[in-house]
Design a protein around this motif. Sequence first.
Motif, PDB file in Angstrom:
ATOM      1  N   UNK A  71      84.906  56.465  27.828  1.00  0.00           N
ATOM      2  CA  UNK A  71      84.660  57.526  26.827  1.00  0.00           C
ATOM      3  C   UNK A  71      85.415  57.308  25.522  1.00  0.00           C
ATOM      4  N   UNK A  72      86.571  56.637  25.598  1.00  0.00           N
ATOM      5  CA  UNK A  72      87.365  56.462  24.381  1.00  0.00           C
ATOM      6  C   UNK A  72      86.998  55.192  23.609  1.00  0.00           C
ATOM      7  N   UNK A  73      85.966  54.489  24.038  1.00  0.00           N
ATOM      8  CA  UNK A  73      85.493  53.309  23.303  1.00  0.00           C
ATOM      9  C   UNK A  73      84.318  53.740  22.431  1.00  0.00           C
ATOM     10  N   UNK A  74      84.492  53.816  21.109  1.00  0.00           N
ATOM     11  CA  UNK A  74      83.445  54.361  20.233  1.00  0.00           C
ATOM     12  C   UNK A  74      82.338  53.381  19.883  1.00  0.00           C
ATOM     13  N   UNK A  75      82.454  52.138  20.290  1.00  0.00           N
ATOM     14  CA  UNK A  75      81.484  51.131  19.861  1.00  0.00           C
ATOM     15  C   UNK A  75      80.131  51.336  20.535  1.00  0.00           C
ATOM     16  N   UNK A  76      79.092  50.890  19.829  1.00  0.00           N
ATOM     17  CA  UNK A  76      77.740  50.927  20.385  1.00  0.00           C
ATOM     18  C   UNK A  76      77.055  49.591  20.119  1.00  0.00           C
ATOM     19  N   UNK A  77      76.620  48.933  21.204  1.00  0.00           N
ATOM     20  CA  UNK A  77      75.848  47.702  21.093  1.00  0.00           C
ATOM     21  C   UNK A  77      74.424  47.999  21.563  1.00  0.00           C
ATOM     22  N   UNK A  78      73.461  47.457  20.839  1.00  0.00           N
ATOM     23  CA  UNK A  78      72.054  47.651  21.184  1.00  0.00           C
ATOM     24  C   UNK A  78      71.427  46.298  21.495  1.00  0.00           C
ATOM     25  N   UNK A  79      70.647  46.261  22.557  1.00  0.00           N
ATOM     26  CA  UNK A  79      69.853  45.084  22.899  1.00  0.00           C
ATOM     27  C   UNK A  79      68.392  45.491  22.805  1.00  0.00           C
TER      28      UNK A  79
ATOM     29  N   UNK B  23      72.011  47.399   6.377  1.00  0.00           N
ATOM     30  CA  UNK B  23      73.013  47.951   5.460  1.00  0.00           C
ATOM     31  C   UNK B  23      73.714  49.149   6.095  1.00  0.00           C
ATOM     32  N   UNK B  24      72.937  50.003   6.747  1.00  0.00           N
ATOM     33  CA  UNK B  24      73.496  51.186   7.402  1.00  0.00           C
ATOM     34  C   UNK B  24      73.809  50.940   8.877  1.00  0.00           C
ATOM     35  N   UNK B  25      73.460  49.752   9.362  1.00  0.00           N
ATOM     36  CA  UNK B  25      73.601  49.417  10.783  1.00  0.00           C
ATOM     37  C   UNK B  25      72.888  50.449  11.651  1.00  0.00           C
ATOM     38  N   UNK B  26      71.595  50.610  11.394  1.00  0.00           N
ATOM     39  CA  UNK B  26      70.777  51.575  12.115  1.00  0.00           C
ATOM     40  C   UNK B  26      69.505  50.923  12.639  1.00  0.00           C
ATOM     41  N   UNK B  27      69.124  51.295  13.847  1.00  0.00           N
ATOM     42  CA  UNK B  27      67.852  50.888  14.420  1.00  0.00           C
ATOM     43  C   UNK B  27      66.948  52.111  14.509  1.00  0.00           C
ATOM     44  N   UNK B  28      65.785  52.025  13.876  1.00  0.00           N
ATOM     45  CA  UNK B  28      64.796  53.096  13.929  1.00  0.00           C
ATOM     46  C   UNK B  28      63.820  52.785  15.063  1.00  0.00           C
ATOM     47  N   UNK B  29      63.717  53.704  16.013  1.00  0.00           N
ATOM     48  CA  UNK B  29      62.906  53.484  17.207  1.00  0.00           C
ATOM     49  C   UNK B  29      61.586  54.237  17.130  1.00  0.00           C
ATOM     50  N   UNK B  30      60.629  53.784  17.931  1.00  0.00           N
ATOM     51  CA  UNK B  30      59.291  54.383  17.919  1.00  0.00           C
ATOM     52  C   UNK B  30      59.274  55.801  18.478  1.00  0.00           C
ATOM     53  N   UNK B  31      60.306  56.189  19.209  1.00  0.00           N
ATOM     54  CA  UNK B  31      60.373  57.559  19.732  1.00  0.00           C
ATOM     55  C   UNK B  31      61.026  58.531  18.762  1.00  0.00           C
ATOM     56  N   UNK B  32      61.286  58.063  17.529  1.00  0.00           N
ATOM     57  CA  UNK B  32      61.867  58.916  16.506  1.00  0.00           C
ATOM     58  C   UNK B  32      63.372  58.851  16.403  1.00  0.00           C
ATOM     59  N   UNK B  33      64.031  58.232  17.380  1.00  0.00           N
ATOM     60  CA  UNK B  33      65.481  58.137  17.339  1.00  0.00           C
ATOM     61  C   UNK B  33      65.938  57.090  16.330  1.00  0.00           C
ATOM     62  N   UNK B  34      67.043  57.390  15.662  1.00  0.00           N
ATOM     63  CA  UNK B  34      67.718  56.436  14.795  1.00  0.00           C
ATOM     64  C   UNK B  34      69.121  56.258  15.363  1.00  0.00           C
ATOM     65  N   UNK B  35      69.418  55.040  15.822  1.00  0.00           N
ATOM     66  CA  UNK B  35      70.673  54.780  16.526  1.00  0.00           C
ATOM     67  C   UNK B  35      71.541  53.841  15.697  1.00  0.00           C
ATOM     68  N   UNK B  36      72.781  54.255  15.470  1.00  0.00           N
ATOM     69  CA  UNK B  36      73.719  53.390  14.759  1.00  0.00           C
ATOM     70  C   UNK B  36      74.327  52.398  15.743  1.00  0.00           C
ATOM     71  N   UNK B  37      74.565  51.204  15.271  1.00  0.00           N
ATOM     72  CA  UNK B  37      75.105  50.156  16.135  1.00  0.00           C
ATOM     73  C   UNK B  37      76.292  49.477  15.478  1.00  0.00           C
ATOM     74  N   UNK B  38      77.126  48.881  16.284  1.00  0.00           N
ATOM     75  CA  UNK B  38      78.182  47.997  15.800  1.00  0.00           C
ATOM     76  C   UNK B  38      77.719  46.546  15.828  1.00  0.00           C
ATOM     77  N   UNK B  39      77.024  46.174  16.914  1.00  0.00           N
ATOM     78  CA  UNK B  39      76.396  44.862  17.014  1.00  0.00           C
ATOM     79  C   UNK B  39      75.055  45.038  17.707  1.00  0.00           C
ATOM     80  N   UNK B  40      74.123  44.133  17.396  1.00  0.00           N
ATOM     81  CA  UNK B  40      72.781  44.252  17.958  1.00  0.00           C
ATOM     82  C   UNK B  40      72.257  42.868  18.320  1.00  0.00           C
ATOM     83  N   UNK B  41      71.593  42.788  19.462  1.00  0.00           N
ATOM     84  CA  UNK B  41      70.926  41.558  19.894  1.00  0.00           C
ATOM     85  C   UNK B  41      69.435  41.833  19.954  1.00  0.00           C
TER      86      UNK B  41
END
Length: 642
Positions: A225-233, A310-328
């Motif tokens: 819970x105390x790790x704020x990072x978000x990685x998206x694959x 630039x904003x480190x954001x992934x826009x998804x087809x379900x309407x969600x916009x998720x911020x990431x630290x790293x993405x694969x």
Amino acid sequence: MHVHMWPAVYQQFRNLHKFPQFYKQIQGHTINYNRYPKHLNSCQIYTKMGSINCKEYKTTGNVPPKKDQSSSGGTVGSYQSKCPSSKMTNTTATTTTPNLDEYTDPVAVCLASELNENEMRQVDFDEDTRILLVKQNGNLRAVGSKCTHYGAPLHTGALGKGRVRCPWHGACFNLETGDIEDFPGLDSLPCYNVQVSSEGQVMVRAKRTDLEKTKRLKNMVKRKPDDPRCYIVVGGGPSGAVCVETLRQEGFTGRLILVARENYLPYDRVKVSKAMNLKIDALQFRDEKFYKEHDIDVFLGVSADKLDTAQKELHCSNGLVVKYDKIFIATGCSAFRPAIPGIELGNVKTVREFDDCQSIMNLITPETRVVCLGSSFIALEAAAALVSKVASVTVVGRDTVPLKAAFGEQIGQRVLKLFEDNKVTMIMSSGITEIIGNEENNVAEVQLADERRLPCDLLIVGTGSTLNTQFLANSGVRLNRNGSVDVTDFLETNVPDVYVGGDIANAHIHGLTSERVTIGHYQLAQYHGRIAAINMSGSVKKLQAVPFFFTMIFGKGIRYAGHGRYKDVIIDGSLEDLKFIAYFVNEADTVIGVASCGRDPIVAQFAELISQGKCLGRAQIENAENRQAWTAKLKEPLPLVR
């Protein structure tokens, strides 16, 4: 070689919190504990032989994992046991004492004197368990005997320096840890404790929890819970599936999201065109419980619409916009549908995903007349899978023989005969110019290039694929004309923290060309997932894979390793009997690829040779009486890199 301690080094051993840094300095050497105070053994430091009591502590990323207990009873995170081994010294063995509570009593499996240097042997541990025993550099090591992919017997594979390569599909396993290092597959091998008795008997102990297993899941951390990072694959294929698992194995404890366009958890896509009647549960790598247990958020039926680097954001087809630290990103390919009149008619199908196969299986009856357009691997595999289930199957290809571009005229001619022998009609040097429909807007006929018409109830189009990278337009990630993405040897793009792998990656391969290449191989996609995850986690791992491809047609397995343009094909063995080796030689008289049918493990041996930084020339294979003598090069020292 022994590491001789001096006073300052000895003080580092006493400061256990400094041990991980010191371990990196001595890794690869053998410590002679007899030279130092006995209490040093309590540090449980790894030697080259490994120890059953020891754990190598290896942290990656900014947040180190805790030694929490997993549901399987072992520690989780990047604490990985190494395989214990015995170092042969005349007739005695140097080893460490295992924790007897976790291990079985020792079992004598053979005499140490029976094993030669660089020998692999499958031995019986008990009536239900076989193990692979290997002697290399005077060490005896024991791991599971079967490849964790499809169960190939590893003692028939290729022995490299400290690893064994599967004879069927090229997966590699480290002999010291049992860990999978190259693919296909997901799981690692179980390891066993090896000692040699004073009588020269090889004594093996097994972890009780491994007795009924032929594979092992590497330890994985969970989210903190105390790790704020978000990685998206992004991508639920083989590359994405390996990436999320490896991130947790490498100690990433932040939020981890897997975005999968299909409505299914990652599955074995290789089987889709080879065995169309399998259920999704039989194809999936892991079940839903697995992803929940390891805190991997899976977005099923969701695709990526836009990447804002630039904003480190992934826009998804379900309407969600998720911020990431790293993405694969490993979004793979979609089947290409050529611009043929009538291509939009019903019952015109492609074969790429599970739903494609389900749709095809729902359409066919014993009276169905099937036409397959294209002589690619996908089209041929579909034809082979359906011919026994329908009234007729016809393959229409534009080349003179199938697979000509991959394997040349000779092998292509033999593949053509194989299909004809199995009642598939082959129409080559042709194509389809029009698809004619009926009143229900389903295909009824196809018109060929010579204006002949064939009755057709189901048309399967296997004419290539397009890369799924349209959503990267205007993202800052540079796209090539074909939609591929140039990456570094660590799979990072021109944009920091954005990694790309799998079919869409334009990447270097090991030892065969200096140029980047885009290769849609299943094995390579999984490998990319692992390498990307390691680098995303804060470690440094360079691409070193050799492309390895395999197919199964009418029960005949064809393997291929390598890459590049060839000038000549040298055949060893019998094409007629489908027991042959094909060497592909380029303009510089270098062997750039090897294919085989019924001649394992030669392709695995070639892949291992290239992975060692060695090469094979025409002169080494021209003598038909001694054409496989080059395999002895696998046992030679690795080339010196300056």
